[in-house]
Scaffold this motif. Structure first.
Motif, PDB file in Angstrom:
ATOM      1  N   SER A 142       0.866  -1.297   0.123  1.00 35.78           N
ATOM      2  CA  SER A 142      -0.108  -0.027   0.197  1.00 35.78           C
ATOM      3  C   SER A 142       0.919   1.287  -0.275  1.00 35.78           C
ATOM      4  O   SER A 142       0.540   2.238  -0.708  1.00 35.78           O
ATOM      5  N   VAL A 143       1.868   1.253   0.847  1.00 33.68           N
ATOM      6  CA  VAL A 143       2.859   2.604   0.689  1.00 33.68           C
ATOM      7  C   VAL A 143       3.518   2.577  -0.566  1.00 33.68           C
ATOM      8  O   VAL A 143       3.493   3.510  -1.093  1.00 33.68           O
ATOM      9  N   ALA A 144       3.872   1.301  -1.164  1.00 33.40           N
ATOM     10  CA  ALA A 144       4.246   1.602  -2.630  1.00 33.40           C
ATOM     11  C   ALA A 144       3.542   2.114  -3.471  1.00 33.40           C
ATOM     12  O   ALA A 144       3.588   2.924  -4.647  1.00 33.40           O
TER      13      ALA A 144
ATOM     14  N   HIS B 189     -15.622  -4.556 -15.018  1.00 33.60           N
ATOM     15  CA  HIS B 189     -16.441  -4.203 -13.907  1.00 33.60           C
ATOM     16  C   HIS B 189     -15.931  -2.621 -13.369  1.00 33.60           C
ATOM     17  O   HIS B 189     -16.399  -2.581 -12.309  1.00 33.60           O
ATOM     18  N   ASP B 190     -14.975  -2.330 -13.835  1.00 32.92           N
ATOM     19  CA  ASP B 190     -14.721  -0.687 -13.496  1.00 32.92           C
ATOM     20  C   ASP B 190     -14.121  -0.889 -12.032  1.00 32.92           C
ATOM     21  O   ASP B 190     -14.177   0.052 -11.414  1.00 32.92           O
ATOM     22  N   VAL B 191     -13.365  -1.890 -11.744  1.00 31.23           N
ATOM     23  CA  VAL B 191     -12.620  -1.907 -10.436  1.00 31.23           C
ATOM     24  C   VAL B 191     -11.618  -0.515 -10.542  1.00 31.23           C
ATOM     25  O   VAL B 191     -10.977  -0.436 -11.411  1.00 31.23           O
ATOM     26  N   THR B 192     -11.387   0.161  -9.383  1.00 31.63           N
ATOM     27  CA  THR B 192     -10.635   1.310  -9.056  1.00 31.63           C
ATOM     28  C   THR B 192      -9.524   1.034  -8.048  1.00 31.63           C
ATOM     29  O   THR B 192      -9.589   0.041  -7.601  1.00 31.63           O
ATOM     30  N   VAL B 193      -8.453   1.546  -8.283  1.00 31.78           N
ATOM     31  CA  VAL B 193      -7.413   1.291  -7.316  1.00 31.78           C
ATOM     32  C   VAL B 193      -7.821   1.817  -6.073  1.00 31.78           C
ATOM     33  O   VAL B 193      -7.408   0.883  -5.095  1.00 31.78           O
ATOM     34  N   ARG B 194      -8.586   2.621  -5.610  1.00 30.12           N
ATOM     35  CA  ARG B 194      -8.987   3.073  -4.344  1.00 30.12           C
ATOM     36  C   ARG B 194      -9.790   1.845  -3.831  1.00 30.12           C
ATOM     37  O   ARG B 194      -9.614   1.413  -2.609  1.00 30.12           O
ATOM     38  N   GLN B 195     -10.772   1.035  -4.682  1.00 35.79           N
ATOM     39  CA  GLN B 195     -11.226  -0.129  -4.324  1.00 35.79           C
ATOM     40  C   GLN B 195     -10.543  -1.133  -4.014  1.00 35.79           C
ATOM     41  O   GLN B 195     -10.599  -1.811  -2.900  1.00 35.79           O
ATOM     42  N   LEU B 196      -9.159  -1.314  -4.528  1.00 33.10           N
ATOM     43  CA  LEU B 196      -8.232  -2.264  -4.215  1.00 33.10           C
ATOM     44  C   LEU B 196      -7.619  -1.964  -2.917  1.00 33.10           C
ATOM     45  O   LEU B 196      -7.376  -2.724  -1.912  1.00 33.10           O
ATOM     46  N   LEU B 197      -7.466  -0.678  -2.535  1.00 31.96           N
ATOM     47  CA  LEU B 197      -6.846  -0.194  -1.463  1.00 31.96           C
ATOM     48  C   LEU B 197      -7.583  -0.331  -0.061  1.00 31.96           C
ATOM     49  O   LEU B 197      -7.056  -0.265   1.050  1.00 31.96           O
ATOM     50  N   THR B 198      -8.793  -0.177  -0.690  1.00 34.66           N
ATOM     51  CA  THR B 198      -9.836  -0.163   0.808  1.00 34.66           C
ATOM     52  C   THR B 198     -10.678  -1.567   0.875  1.00 34.66           C
ATOM     53  O   THR B 198     -11.618  -1.522   1.626  1.00 34.66           O
ATOM     54  N   HIS B 199     -10.333  -2.389   0.275  1.00 36.23           N
ATOM     55  CA  HIS B 199     -10.972  -3.734   0.041  1.00 36.23           C
ATOM     56  C   HIS B 199     -12.738  -3.541  -0.195  1.00 36.23           C
ATOM     57  O   HIS B 199     -13.248  -3.984   0.428  1.00 36.23           O
ATOM     58  N   THR B 200     -12.694  -2.633  -1.419  1.00 37.57           N
ATOM     59  CA  THR B 200     -14.224  -2.521  -1.790  1.00 37.57           C
ATOM     60  C   THR B 200     -14.514  -2.669  -2.965  1.00 37.57           C
ATOM     61  O   THR B 200     -15.418  -2.356  -3.621  1.00 37.57           O
ATOM     62  N   SER B 201     -13.743  -3.578  -3.731  1.00 42.58           N
ATOM     63  CA  SER B 201     -13.740  -4.066  -5.122  1.00 42.58           C
ATOM     64  C   SER B 201     -14.841  -4.945  -5.391  1.00 42.58           C
ATOM     65  O   SER B 201     -15.265  -5.101  -6.483  1.00 42.58           O
ATOM     66  N   GLY B 202     -15.433  -5.746  -4.362  1.00 39.49           N
ATOM     67  CA  GLY B 202     -16.180  -6.791  -4.449  1.00 39.49           C
ATOM     68  C   GLY B 202     -15.720  -8.079  -4.750  1.00 39.49           C
ATOM     69  O   GLY B 202     -16.430  -9.153  -5.006  1.00 39.49           O
ATOM     70  N   LEU B 203     -14.311  -8.350  -4.822  1.00 39.55           N
ATOM     71  CA  LEU B 203     -13.508  -9.548  -5.061  1.00 39.55           C
ATOM     72  C   LEU B 203     -13.540 -10.427  -3.845  1.00 39.55           C
ATOM     73  O   LEU B 203     -13.786 -10.062  -2.895  1.00 39.55           O
TER      74      LEU B 203
ATOM     75  N   LEU C 202      -3.747  -8.011  -7.316  1.00 36.94           N
ATOM     76  CA  LEU C 202      -3.926  -6.962  -8.487  1.00 36.94           C
ATOM     77  C   LEU C 202      -3.074  -5.768  -8.359  1.00 36.94           C
ATOM     78  O   LEU C 202      -2.638  -5.210  -9.433  1.00 36.94           O
ATOM     79  N   LEU C 203      -3.134  -5.049  -7.146  1.00 36.87           N
ATOM     80  CA  LEU C 203      -2.452  -3.927  -6.741  1.00 36.87           C
ATOM     81  C   LEU C 203      -0.835  -4.171  -7.401  1.00 36.87           C
ATOM     82  O   LEU C 203      -0.267  -3.338  -7.885  1.00 36.87           O
ATOM     83  N   GLN C 204      -0.385  -5.324  -7.047  1.00 39.39           N
ATOM     84  CA  GLN C 204       0.849  -5.806  -7.503  1.00 39.39           C
ATOM     85  C   GLN C 204       1.035  -5.900  -8.795  1.00 39.39           C
ATOM     86  O   GLN C 204       2.024  -5.111  -9.264  1.00 39.39           O
ATOM     87  N   HIS C 205       0.232  -6.037  -9.410  1.00 38.97           N
ATOM     88  CA  HIS C 205       0.347  -6.170 -11.022  1.00 38.97           C
ATOM     89  C   HIS C 205       0.249  -4.959 -11.568  1.00 38.97           C
ATOM     90  O   HIS C 205       1.178  -4.425 -12.662  1.00 38.97           O
TER      91      HIS C 205
ATOM     92  N   GLY D  71       1.636  -9.279  -3.286  1.00 36.95           N
ATOM     93  CA  GLY D  71       1.286  -8.112  -2.729  1.00 36.95           C
ATOM     94  C   GLY D  71       0.586  -8.286  -1.476  1.00 36.95           C
ATOM     95  O   GLY D  71       0.570  -7.272  -0.537  1.00 36.95           O
ATOM     96  N   HIS D  72      -0.036  -9.648  -1.142  1.00 40.24           N
ATOM     97  CA  HIS D  72      -0.675  -9.752   0.046  1.00 40.24           C
ATOM     98  C   HIS D  72       0.490 -10.419   1.335  1.00 40.24           C
ATOM     99  O   HIS D  72      -0.056 -10.244   2.418  1.00 40.24           O
ATOM    100  N   ALA D  73       1.402 -10.975   0.932  1.00 37.81           N
ATOM    101  CA  ALA D  73       2.263 -11.849   1.966  1.00 37.81           C
ATOM    102  C   ALA D  73       3.523 -12.022   1.251  1.00 37.81           C
ATOM    103  O   ALA D  73       3.605 -12.257  -0.013  1.00 37.81           O
ATOM    104  N   GLY D  74       4.386 -12.463   1.934  1.00 38.59           N
ATOM    105  CA  GLY D  74       5.869 -12.786   1.719  1.00 38.59           C
ATOM    106  C   GLY D  74       6.882 -12.246   2.524  1.00 38.59           C
ATOM    107  O   GLY D  74       8.079 -12.598   2.461  1.00 38.59           O
TER     108      GLY D  74
END
Length: 390
Positions: free
Chosen positions: A117-119, A148-162, A202-205, A275-278
């Motif tokens: 997220s900082v990156a 589905h018009d997923v946005t960067v903000r949705q990825l960062l706030t866990h509101t994408s619906g994924l 997805l944010l990593q990609h 992006g989520h662990a490691g």
């Protein structure tokens, strides 16, 4: 008074160097010593008894530039395996057990999300990433997210619906894993909170596509190297605290007792950088990370973010960070505290109002995972909140 030093990465302007951490007493840090002593006793008790919460732990508490507590308890490696019939760990001979130390690295699990997220916010600050831009603008080949018009903000706030995760560890190869990510549509209502590892994958990609650099390089060059966090990196990490005797049916893969390789099955399947662990890190390095954010993005002469972008990162609902969550923050929640937990037993909380942070790292899945229990984390947060003077 701090000396004037060149700021790193903020347009070349000169500004005051942010104070570095230095060890001192709780009293000097403005913390009640009796509350801190009780906190240390409680963390020590977490690692004792026949069925401890964790085999070992490292506790760090700081306020302002003062590192008031740095305590290691229990064992970094205690068990050889898990006995399913006895529902108990098989202890190593005493001479092969490894005591926990303050310099023991831990598998951070989902605390990795904070660094991703900082990156991302660094790229937002530089103007190369739009916070409300559609993911499809950067990743047109990720057809489902684009459609589905997923946005960067949705990825960062866990509101994408994924959905929370995909079984990427069951895919045959990297090509199949990538195909699954590209084809995965939201299953929830966009704008509704649903915690998902897929958001950070997805944010990593996105980050790797717009910068042409891999996530491990972005985090090293943009965060850990400037801050001097020399013990923070993606695995392998041979000296780390052990995690789990990872076997089905309680786990999703049969890998045996893990030490120094990522615990998360999807991160493992993706080669250890996700992006989520490691990430692996020590408590002291995470203290530096917390101090940098509480100082508005700077530590010593280094600056990883400008103050306005730190505020964007930490303000409710938080970008990657969870804000005011009493289930793991205890009484630190309620006035803008931000932090995160990790499945292996890791957590950090920082409170901008009192300039205080607490890092609790534990190998709570050693020798095997059990139902998540964040009450010890919440208790630690409450002790620290009650310790703050003034």
């Amino acid at each position: 008074m701090p000396s004037l030093e060149q700021s790193c990465g903020c347009g070349g302007s000169r500004e005051l160097s942010a104070p570095r951490l230095r060890g001192d007493t709780p009293e000097r840090a403005g913390l009640d010593p009796e509350e801190i002593r009780q906190l240390v006793r409680e963390v020590r008790d977490l690692t004792t008894g026949s069925r401890p919460w964790a085999a070992g732990a490292v506790l760090i508490v700081g306020r302002g530039p003062y590192l008031a507590v740095e305590e290691a308890v229990g064992w970094a490696v205690r068990y050889a395996s898990y006995d399913e019939e006895k529902d108990a760990g098989v202890e190593l001979p005493p001479e092969r057990q490894v005591p926990m130390t303050a310099s023991t690295p831990f598998d951070l699990a989902s605390l990795t999300k904070l660094f991703t997220s900082v990156a991302a916010v660094q790229q937002i600050e530089r103007g190369t990433l739009g916070i409300d831009a559609r993911v499809g603008a950067y990743l047109p080949d990720f057809h489902a997210a684009a459609r589905h018009d997923v946005t960067v903000r949705q990825l960062l706030t866990h509101t994408s619906g994924l959905r929370p995760e995909l079984p990427l560890y069951d895919c045959r190869d990297d090509a199949e894993r990538l195909d699954r990510l590209r084809a995965e549509p939201p299953v929830g209502v966009p704008g509704t909170y649903c915690y998902s590892d897929l958001n950070l994958l997805l944010l990593q990609h996105v980050l790797e596509r717009i910068t042409g650099r891999t996530l491990d390089v972005l985090i090293h060059d943009g965060i850990t190297r400037p801050l001097g966090m020399t013990s923070t990196h993606f695995g392998p990490c041979p000296g780390a605290a052990a995690t789990e005797d990872q076997r089905r049916p309680w786990a999703k893969a049969d890998r045996g007792m893990l030490r120094g390789v990522v615990h998360d099955e999807n991160a493992w399947a993706l080669g250890g950088v996700a992006g989520h662990a490691g990430l692996f890190a020590t408590g002291r390095d995470l203290a530096v990370f917390c101090r940098a954010l509480l100082s508005g993005g700077g530590y010593g002469p280094a600056r990883i973010l400008g103050p306005d972008f730190v505020e964007l990162l930490l303000s409710a609902p938080g970008l990657g960070f969870a804000v005011d969550q009493p289930w793991f923050m205890g009484e630190l929640a309620g006035r803008g505290a931000a932090g995160h937990t990790g499945f292996t037993g890791t957590s950090l909380v920082l409170d901008p109002v009192t300039d205080t942070f607490v890092v609790l790292l534990a190998n709570a899945v050693h020798p095997r995972r059990r139902a998540p229990d964040s009450r010890p984390r919440a208790s630690a947060g409450t002790r620290v909140a009650r310790a703050v003077r003034g």
